[in-house]
Design a protein around this motif. Sequence first.
Motif, short mmCIF file in Angstrom:
data_model
loop_
_atom_site.label_atom_id
_atom_site.label_comp_id
_atom_site.label_asym_id
_atom_site.label_seq_id
_atom_site.Cartn_x
_atom_site.Cartn_y
_atom_site.Cartn_z
N CYS A 61 0.65 -1.20 -0.03
CA CYS A 61 0.05 0.04 0.09
C CYS A 61 0.97 1.31 -0.08
N ILE A 70 -8.42 8.72 0.03
CA ILE A 70 -8.56 7.12 0.02
C ILE A 70 -7.65 6.41 0.33
N SER A 94 -6.26 7.03 3.80
CA SER A 94 -7.27 6.52 5.21
C SER A 94 -7.03 4.97 4.94
N GLY A 95 -7.03 4.16 3.74
CA GLY A 95 -6.73 2.90 3.71
C GLY A 95 -5.28 2.59 4.40
N LEU A 103 -4.93 0.19 7.75
CA LEU A 103 -3.98 -0.95 7.63
C LEU A 103 -2.96 -0.86 8.60
#
Length: 301
Positions: free
Chosen positions: A24, A194, A197-198, A202
């Motif tokens: 990510c 987004i 935030s993810g 995580l």
Amino acid sequence: MKGGTKIMIRKGALQIAVLALLVCMALNAYLAVDHLREMRKMEALTLESSKMQATISGVLTDLTDMETSQRGYLLTGDQSYSQPYTIAKDRIGTDFANLRTQLASRPQGERSLESQLESLAKLKQVEMERTIDLRQQGYRHRSFMLVDTNEGKGYMDAAHRVVSSLSSAESTNFARIDKEKTIALKKVLSVTIIANSGLLVLAACLFGVIRYHGRLLAEGAAQSRQELALRDSQLAKLTSALSGQARFSITALNTNSRLLLENYGGFLPRQGHEYAEQMKEAATQMERLRQDLVGNPATAA
């Protein structure tokens, strides 16, 4: 075995979570670079459109300066008025070259407008040079008669219309670029929110998994210490019991060998005496060994 399997499962889950977090982060970095590249592209298009607007305005300014210089020279006959004309004449060639380059990738309609404007500029320039030549030859009245035909005015009016069309087309293009830029910025903002935030969620989950794994390891270690203490206690009790039994047997062996020698030593042969002494010595050594094992030194019986 079951506890070890659970630990292996938790370690595997933790490794997967760390890998997912790294993926990510890499994706977030890629998106950031891609968005930056897109913004630079939009900025370049905006700058190009602004430069084109400036070039279009520059061509019209050159024509206006040439016409103003022409009129000044026709009225006064002063050669100093022809200098701005010469400067604007040299400058307009460069401006048209830049404009052609800037319109090279534009639709055919805009390139056709540039060709029309360049043709009108040349016709206007020919008209102005004819009047200047007449004035230089001393035909002041004839030069003004040529001006009064409004031939030059017609060229200038047509040039204004073409410039207006080019400017309008470029303004539309600029508005389109600005709109796309706004949409791209909103998209970048949304994707960034987004993605981050993810990434935050995580990271929070990974932190929770690490804390949970650490707590379970601590609980497992505490339970292992308790089990070890219990086993140590049981082993101590067993050792104490075996030590007491062994001590009783050793004491009995030692006592019996001593009584045997005291009471029946006179009846025993020499070899019997030796056996009794060996039994007594063995009992003494066994008691010393027992004391060493239990860690409670005492004087052997």
